[in-house]
Design a protein around this motif. Sequence first.
Motif, PDB file in Angstrom:
ATOM      1  N   ASP A 181       1.903   9.032 -50.658  1.00 18.15           N
ATOM      2  CA  ASP A 181       1.441   8.666 -52.241  1.00 18.15           C
ATOM      3  C   ASP A 181       3.039   7.479 -52.333  1.00 18.15           C
ATOM      4  O   ASP A 181       2.866   6.764 -53.555  1.00 18.15           O
ATOM      5  CB  ASP A 181       2.155   9.885 -53.169  1.00 18.15           C
ATOM      6  N   THR A 199       4.823   3.881 -51.761  1.00 13.84           N
ATOM      7  CA  THR A 199       4.395   2.629 -51.611  1.00 13.84           C
ATOM      8  C   THR A 199       4.064   1.896 -50.165  1.00 13.84           C
ATOM      9  O   THR A 199       4.929   1.874 -49.549  1.00 13.84           O
ATOM     10  CB  THR A 199       4.422   1.605 -52.593  1.00 13.84           C
ATOM     11  N   THR A 204      -0.957  -6.322 -56.740  1.00 14.33           N
ATOM     12  CA  THR A 204      -1.850  -4.812 -56.549  1.00 14.33           C
ATOM     13  C   THR A 204      -0.806  -4.265 -55.711  1.00 14.33           C
ATOM     14  O   THR A 204      -0.165  -4.649 -54.438  1.00 14.33           O
ATOM     15  CB  THR A 204      -2.723  -5.380 -55.379  1.00 14.33           C
ATOM     16  N   ALA A 232      -0.783  -0.755 -52.445  1.00 15.25           N
ATOM     17  CA  ALA A 232      -1.670   0.616 -51.967  1.00 15.25           C
ATOM     18  C   ALA A 232      -0.483   1.714 -51.090  1.00 15.25           C
ATOM     19  O   ALA A 232       0.172   1.124 -51.009  1.00 15.25           O
ATOM     20  CB  ALA A 232      -2.578  -0.141 -51.370  1.00 15.25           C
ATOM     21  N   SER A 233      -0.267   3.219 -51.732  1.00 16.31           N
ATOM     22  CA  SER A 233       0.018   3.358 -50.603  1.00 16.31           C
ATOM     23  C   SER A 233      -0.386   3.987 -49.928  1.00 16.31           C
ATOM     24  O   SER A 233      -1.649   3.617 -49.251  1.00 16.31           O
ATOM     25  CB  SER A 233      -0.433   5.134 -52.024  1.00 16.31           C
ATOM     26  N   ARG A 259      -1.842   6.569 -48.069  1.00 17.87           N
ATOM     27  CA  ARG A 259      -3.650   7.213 -48.997  1.00 17.87           C
ATOM     28  C   ARG A 259      -4.450   6.275 -48.988  1.00 17.87           C
ATOM     29  O   ARG A 259      -5.466   6.252 -48.603  1.00 17.87           O
ATOM     30  CB  ARG A 259      -3.150   8.518 -49.749  1.00 17.87           C
ATOM     31  N   ASP A 260      -3.500   5.338 -49.676  1.00 13.91           N
ATOM     32  CA  ASP A 260      -4.700   3.845 -49.869  1.00 13.91           C
ATOM     33  C   ASP A 260      -5.399   3.573 -48.844  1.00 13.91           C
ATOM     34  O   ASP A 260      -6.523   3.500 -48.780  1.00 13.91           O
ATOM     35  CB  ASP A 260      -4.336   3.155 -50.953  1.00 13.91           C
ATOM     36  N   LEU A 261      -4.166   2.827 -48.048  1.00 12.43           N
ATOM     37  CA  LEU A 261      -4.611   2.610 -47.078  1.00 12.43           C
ATOM     38  C   LEU A 261      -4.891   2.848 -46.100  1.00 12.43           C
ATOM     39  O   LEU A 261      -5.960   2.706 -45.415  1.00 12.43           O
ATOM     40  CB  LEU A 261      -3.196   1.828 -46.596  1.00 12.43           C
ATOM     41  N   ALA A 301      -7.197   5.091 -46.390  1.00 12.43           N
ATOM     42  CA  ALA A 301      -8.605   5.245 -46.638  1.00 12.43           C
ATOM     43  C   ALA A 301      -9.384   4.212 -46.588  1.00 12.43           C
ATOM     44  O   ALA A 301     -10.573   3.658 -46.663  1.00 12.43           O
ATOM     45  CB  ALA A 301      -8.874   5.860 -48.416  1.00 12.43           C
ATOM     46  N   ARG A 302      -8.589   3.005 -46.880  1.00  6.96           N
ATOM     47  CA  ARG A 302      -9.437   1.580 -46.815  1.00  6.96           C
ATOM     48  C   ARG A 302      -9.404   1.196 -45.592  1.00  6.96           C
ATOM     49  O   ARG A 302     -10.446   0.787 -45.057  1.00  6.96           O
ATOM     50  CB  ARG A 302      -8.423   0.601 -47.503  1.00  6.96           C
ATOM     51  N   ALA A 310     -14.297   8.144 -46.672  1.00  8.36           N
ATOM     52  CA  ALA A 310     -12.457   7.200 -45.747  1.00  8.36           C
ATOM     53  C   ALA A 310     -11.750   8.352 -44.666  1.00  8.36           C
ATOM     54  O   ALA A 310     -10.640   8.118 -44.930  1.00  8.36           O
ATOM     55  CB  ALA A 310     -11.775   8.104 -47.765  1.00  8.36           C
TER      56      ALA A 310
END
Length: 662
Positions: A100, A102, A114, A116-117, A119-121, A123-124, A254
């Motif tokens: 979590d 950043t 914008t 991106a954590s 976890r976000d990165l 998944a991307r 993901a």
Amino acid sequence: MAENETTQGLHENRVFAPPAGFAAGAAISGMDAYQQLCDEAAADYEGFWGRLARENLAWHKPFTQVLDESDAPFYKWFADGQLNASYNCLDRNIENGNGDKTAIIFEADDGQVTRASYRDLHARVCKFANGLKSRGIKKGDRVIIYMSMSIEGVAAMQACARIGATHSVVFGGFSAKSLQERVIDAGAVAIITADEQLRGGKPLPLKSIVDEALAMGGCESIRDVIVYKRTGGNIAFQEGRDLWLNELVDSQPAECEPEWVDAEHPLFILYTSGSTGTPKGVQHATGGYLLWAALTMKWTFDIKPDDVYWCTADIGWVTGHSYIAYGPLAVGATEVVFEGVPTFPHAGRFWETVAKHRVSIFYTAPTAIRSLIKASNSDEKVHPQSFDLSSLRLLGTVGEPINPEAWMWYYKNVGNERCPIVDTFWQTETGGHMITPLPGATPMVPGSCTLPLPGIMAAIVDESGQDVPNGQGGILVVKRPWPSMIRTIWNNPDRFRTAYYPDELGGKYYLAGDGAIRNKDTGYFTITGRIDDVLNVSGHRMGTMEIESALVAHPLVAEAAVVGKPDDTTGEAICAFVVLKQARPHGDDAKKLAQELRNWVGKEIGPIAKPKEIRFGDNLPKTRSGKIMRRLLRVLAKGESITQDVSTLENPAILEQLKESA
């Protein structure tokens, strides 16, 4: 504070000790700690690197051999080990409980942010990787990335690494011809690009340049052009070849199992810019490169868990690879990725962004610093001291040697005399920092990159490869291989050997291509300029950097670039291109100031260094990343017509202005 405030040219006597508080908590604290690491490397070179590789990277299959020198200079590091760069940058951070946190703060050209954590990165990147796999892109394939600064650009690089594809990022300012040459040389199967990029409030084409490049022929290896919709600009679309990125990745899972690759697997090819003839594809391997990117984040930048780190480079250059796309993520840092330019919407944008995101580590180029000095002199609203820069704790420079006066301005006005400056010397070919102050250990001297990092066996030799004494200039070499070094030139091993391990030096030392000198007392290194930028005036050899530093030390000069031009009398004459801190002079005023500057250089260095010719401009010809295009200045100095590609210039109109001599 400085021990001695006197300076003359490159004979710099000002010394700044690391702040005591900084040193106390630094990864390498004090010169004794630095020396212990150097001694460890000298006593057991392979043991030193093996220990660091095990401690700093996650290995899927541990290596049993550290260094294979059997086919020198094609050295192999950790060759029987396996790992994945994307796993080390993303999955490992999630497993460590930082999912979590950043990872990227993206600051768009218009100021929109914008985040991106990790976890976000992750998944991307996994969705992106699965999208690439769905197009048949696999381990060993080459993928061209032609994008501006964005989370998507970083994700594209990580996605290639995840599936074992070798990426080659082409700077978004390069022309169609440059792009076509790189596609052909790499034998790329796909191009990842955007409809347009935004820079300084203006949309600039990307996809249309890709179309133009592919229409030139020879690019039959390209099967797919994947397009990120950045601006929504009107672009041509070729059915069957062109795909929108969002349509390719949105429906993908993901999760994507990383492709485990050998440590020597090519992570990327990066073509060096500004050269003539065939592009030179510098090839880097996965394991050794990633180790050094992570390690220098810890050593040089002293990265801490709560730091906000910002490198202002572009992913199209090696700095954007090592210190944006890989190094910061490999150590779990939070970093700023910046789309814009330092002068839009005003010349205080860098300082505003530091204040906005509470940046603690700031890494930029001397050429950017010098241009911002000029801007802040004419408008106090964009002066760094008009912004809250109290979050800063460390400053850095990259790309070229920084002249002492710019160093002092940076130290006083940006760092408020409390932030160490790491003046980093390295190259596309070295993969990461080679010679640099360590912020918690090395006493800093303005304009000097100081000492090699532990394990880097740098030296200065003469043309026959013999060591020269301290205080005498020579050729910079590295005597032992190191993990992040260039492995070869793509498709051209002979060129690799002759360019970097020439027979003249016995074929055993890496030739950096730079001249350097070591201080007689401290042993500190100062880079004097490229070997091919050494001027020979009446038999006297001088580095262009020394003359440029002398010019910029003049109170009226903001920036200077020096080149040689043929001269019947002296063999070579010095031609200086100068940008002032005030309006450009004309006529007699220009002649008078030019004479004043000649005399100044004569006093600083000696009469032999006086420029024969001085030309004033509002700016210097620079790429969009801020690099001065000296090859164009050489053409101007000779009075020849410019026939080279100038499409990468931020300011092509400046060329006309610089034709006039004072």
